[in-house]
Scaffold this motif. Structure first.
Motif, PDB file in Angstrom:
ATOM      1  N   HIS A 439       0.849  -1.206   0.000  1.00 50.20           N
ATOM      2  CA  HIS A 439       0.000   0.000   0.000  1.00 50.20           C
ATOM      3  C   HIS A 439       0.879   1.251   0.000  1.00 50.20           C
ATOM      4  O   HIS A 439       0.610   2.215  -0.743  1.00 50.20           O
ATOM      5  N   CYS A 440       1.931   1.257   0.824  1.00 47.82           N
ATOM      6  CA  CYS A 440       2.839   2.420   0.886  1.00 47.82           C
ATOM      7  C   CYS A 440       3.592   2.608  -0.427  1.00 47.82           C
ATOM      8  O   CYS A 440       3.845   3.745  -0.842  1.00 47.82           O
ATOM      9  N   ARG A 441       3.937   1.515  -1.092  1.00 44.31           N
ATOM     10  CA  ARG A 441       4.634   1.625  -2.382  1.00 44.31           C
ATOM     11  C   ARG A 441       3.762   2.310  -3.420  1.00 44.31           C
ATOM     12  O   ARG A 441       4.261   3.011  -4.299  1.00 44.31           O
ATOM     13  N   VAL A 442       2.450   2.103  -3.320  1.00 38.47           N
ATOM     14  CA  VAL A 442       1.516   2.749  -4.249  1.00 38.47           C
ATOM     15  C   VAL A 442       1.334   4.223  -3.893  1.00 38.47           C
ATOM     16  O   VAL A 442       1.243   5.084  -4.777  1.00 38.47           O
ATOM     17  N   GLU A 443       1.310   4.518  -2.608  1.00 45.34           N
ATOM     18  CA  GLU A 443       0.997   5.864  -2.125  1.00 45.34           C
ATOM     19  C   GLU A 443       2.190   6.803  -2.074  1.00 45.34           C
ATOM     20  O   GLU A 443       2.033   8.025  -2.114  1.00 45.34           O
ATOM     21  N   LEU A 444       3.401   6.262  -1.931  1.00 41.98           N
ATOM     22  CA  LEU A 444       4.571   7.086  -1.622  1.00 41.98           C
ATOM     23  C   LEU A 444       5.707   6.840  -2.605  1.00 41.98           C
ATOM     24  O   LEU A 444       5.798   5.772  -3.226  1.00 41.98           O
ATOM     25  N   ALA A 445       6.599   7.828  -2.686  1.00 44.58           N
ATOM     26  CA  ALA A 445       7.843   7.636  -3.424  1.00 44.58           C
ATOM     27  C   ALA A 445       8.645   6.530  -2.749  1.00 44.58           C
ATOM     28  O   ALA A 445       8.533   6.310  -1.535  1.00 44.58           O
ATOM     29  N   ALA A 446       9.468   5.844  -3.509  1.00 51.52           N
ATOM     30  CA  ALA A 446      10.167   4.653  -3.006  1.00 51.52           C
ATOM     31  C   ALA A 446      10.994   4.947  -1.751  1.00 51.52           C
ATOM     32  O   ALA A 446      11.018   4.144  -0.812  1.00 51.52           O
ATOM     33  N   PHE A 447      11.652   6.114  -1.708  1.00 48.03           N
ATOM     34  CA  PHE A 447      12.529   6.396  -0.563  1.00 48.03           C
ATOM     35  C   PHE A 447      11.744   6.743   0.704  1.00 48.03           C
ATOM     36  O   PHE A 447      12.316   6.807   1.785  1.00 48.03           O
ATOM     37  N   LYS A 448      10.413   6.943   0.572  1.00 46.64           N
ATOM     38  CA  LYS A 448       9.579   7.249   1.734  1.00 46.64           C
ATOM     39  C   LYS A 448       8.897   6.001   2.314  1.00 46.64           C
ATOM     40  O   LYS A 448       8.300   6.083   3.388  1.00 46.64           O
ATOM     41  N   VAL A 449       8.976   4.896   1.620  1.00 42.56           N
ATOM     42  CA  VAL A 449       8.338   3.665   2.100  1.00 42.56           C
ATOM     43  C   VAL A 449       9.047   3.187   3.359  1.00 42.56           C
ATOM     44  O   VAL A 449      10.285   3.136   3.413  1.00 42.56           O
ATOM     45  N   PRO A 450       8.305   2.846   4.406  1.00 42.59           N
ATOM     46  CA  PRO A 450       8.947   2.412   5.659  1.00 42.59           C
ATOM     47  C   PRO A 450       9.880   1.218   5.455  1.00 42.59           C
ATOM     48  O   PRO A 450       9.572   0.305   4.670  1.00 42.59           O
ATOM     49  N   ALA A 451      11.003   1.230   6.161  1.00 49.52           N
ATOM     50  CA  ALA A 451      11.928   0.098   6.110  1.00 49.52           C
ATOM     51  C   ALA A 451      11.331  -1.101   6.828  1.00 49.52           C
ATOM     52  O   ALA A 451      11.697  -2.246   6.536  1.00 49.52           O
TER      53      ALA A 451
END
Length: 479
Positions: A439-451
């Motif tokens: 879900h985060c990969r769809v919503e956010l730029a790659a470098f903002k996705v939680p580790a």
């Protein structure tokens, strides 16, 4: 009325039998409240309290605490409300740091008590308060070390209450239901002082219960209440059932921490009560912006500046930023604190040329509404890129299975720092870490996705009810 300390006397003279304040065990008319305040002032005077002294009050939410406020003010003394849930060491720190002359509390603590029968015996005239008196010493939550005492004068309270009354349109028909702690300035100003000054009344609820809250609303019939996002999240999480009778409520107020627009929508759709979100700090006596009650409310913003305050955005060089440009939120007005008790260096860093530096990053949108980006100190720098946890949290909230989300930075040997998200799933919802990452990969730029994403049953909270990110960082560092 020349001074807020005269409020009990003024109300009693104007309408002695009218309702004033109540809690779970007592209901006081204006005349009864006035009598209690005068009697309590005499007890404090007997204990040696004089003008310029400080009274520490260690009490749970109840009428006695409000009586103590006005009794101390009647003597020209200031009050430092202490969270009774603190450890004895933390209570001792606040009492000693504030220089309290007496400690007022429940039996079992090293403090004096205000017994009702004793009050009747010790009623008597006391000295009039001065408009120059210090009113409150409110201690911050101590997220960056030992709590600091915020010095608020009666001029701060008078200015703030006038702004709240005007912005909320409070009058003699209003009845606030207090559910926030009275050791915090929001509870004191928004739910007690402002409605009483406007001619309305206050009911102090006991310990908050999400399952019993709307039963209290149906019984008490308040016109408004003020709460923090955690409380709204708990109410939304209650099992489905018939809509309670909320017809007395004209609005609900949210402050203390930004509230996701998705949570506002869930609450309003389910309970039919509009949420007016605002923003402020103890150092600004409570509130500095508010979504208009009679006007456009914009979820996702914290509204427009209150009349009488100037709210601006400042860049790192001290220049004011143009609309749409992010920077530090700064505030000017009669509501800005006198300073931090015994901390001239920190005061000088926080209030510069009359501007209160909030430590929050924000910007004004095209309509002049303030959008908070995040706390400056919460910013995560990942491989040189600036990340704001609030943006990641808002993305997570857009997933229907997310009830609460909090993102903190965790040290990383290669990238310097990476975001880690803590998520409380919605009741009866099933969600996996992998699903949330996607879900985060769809919503956010790659470098903002939680580790990493940690699923948890509940969030740690500070005494005011905010999510305690300091504890989340510590727990992440230990794993």
């Amino acid at each position: 009325m020349r001074h807020i300390a005269e409020l009990p006397e003024v109300r009693a003279a104007a309408d002695p039998h009218g309702p004033c304040i109540a809690d779970d065990t007592v209901t006081l008319s204006n005349a009864q409240f006035h009598a209690r305040v005068d009697a309590a002032a005499s007890v404090l005077h007997r204990e040696g309290v004089r003008s310029d002294d400080v009274v520490a009050v260690v009490l749970p939410n109840r009428v006695d605490l409000v009586v103590a406020l006005f009794a101390a003010w009647r003597l020209g003394a200031a009050v430092t409300p202490v969270n009774p849930g603190l450890t004895d060491d933390d209570i001792r720190y606040q009492v000693e740091d504030s220089g309290a002359a007496v400690v007022l509390g429940e039996s079992g603590r090293p403090a004096i008590t205000l017994d009702i029968t004793e009050l009747a015996e010790h009623a008597g005239p006391v000295a009039a308060a001065s408009s120059d008196d210090l009113a409150l010493i409110i201690y911050t939550s101590g997220t960056t070390g030992r709590p600091k005492g915020v010095l608020l004068g009666h001029e701060n309270l008078a200015a703030m209450c006038a702004m709240i009354i005007d912005s909320l349109g409070l009058n003699e028909t209003d009845h606030s239901l207090l559910i926030l702690p009275l050791f915090h300035v929001n509870g004191i100003v928004v739910s007690v002082l402002s409605p009483l000054l406007a001619g309305g009344r206050t009911t102090i609820a006991g310990k908050f219960s999400a399952s019993g809250f709307f039963g209290t609303v149906e019984r008490v019939r308040p016109t408004y209440f003020s709460a923090v996002p955690a409380i709204y999240a708990m109410l939304v999480a209650q099992p489905d059932g018939p809509r309670p009778d909320n017809s007395s409520l004209r609005l609900a107020i949210c402050g203390a921490a930004p509230m996701p627009a998705e949570l506002i929508a869930r609450f309003e759709q389910r309970f039919g009560v509009p949420i007016v979100e605002g923003y402020g700090l103890s150092e600004g006596t409570c509130a500095s912006t508010l979504n208009p009650v009679a006007g456009q409310r914009k979820p996702g913003t914290v509204g427009i500046p209150l009349p009488g305050q100037t709210v601006a955005i400042m860049d790192v060089g001290g220049a004011l930023s143009a609309p749409g440009e992010p920077g530090e939120v700064v505030i000017r007005g009669a509501n800005v604190m006198r300073g931090y008790l015994g901390r001239p260096t920190e005061t000088a860093k926080t209030v510069v040329d009359g501007w209160l530096h909030t430590g929050d990053v924000g910007y004004f949108d095209a309509d002049g509404y303030l959008v908070l980006v995040d706390r400056i100190k919460d910013m995560i720098i990942r491989a040189g890129e600036n990340l704001y946890p609030k943006e990641i949290e808002n993305a997570l909230y857009r997933h229907p299975a997310v009830h609460e989300a909090a993102v903190v930075g965790v040290p990383d040997a290669v990238l310097g720092e990476v975001p880690v998200a803590h998520v409380v799933p919605a009741p009866q919802a099933t969600v996996t870490v992998e699903e949330l990452i996607e879900h985060c990969r769809v919503e956010l730029a790659a470098f903002k996705v939680p580790a990493a994403i940690v699923l948890t049953a509940e969030m740690p909270r500070n005494p005011v009810g905010k999510i305690d990110k300091k504890q989340l960082r510590l727990s992440a560092a230990r794993t």
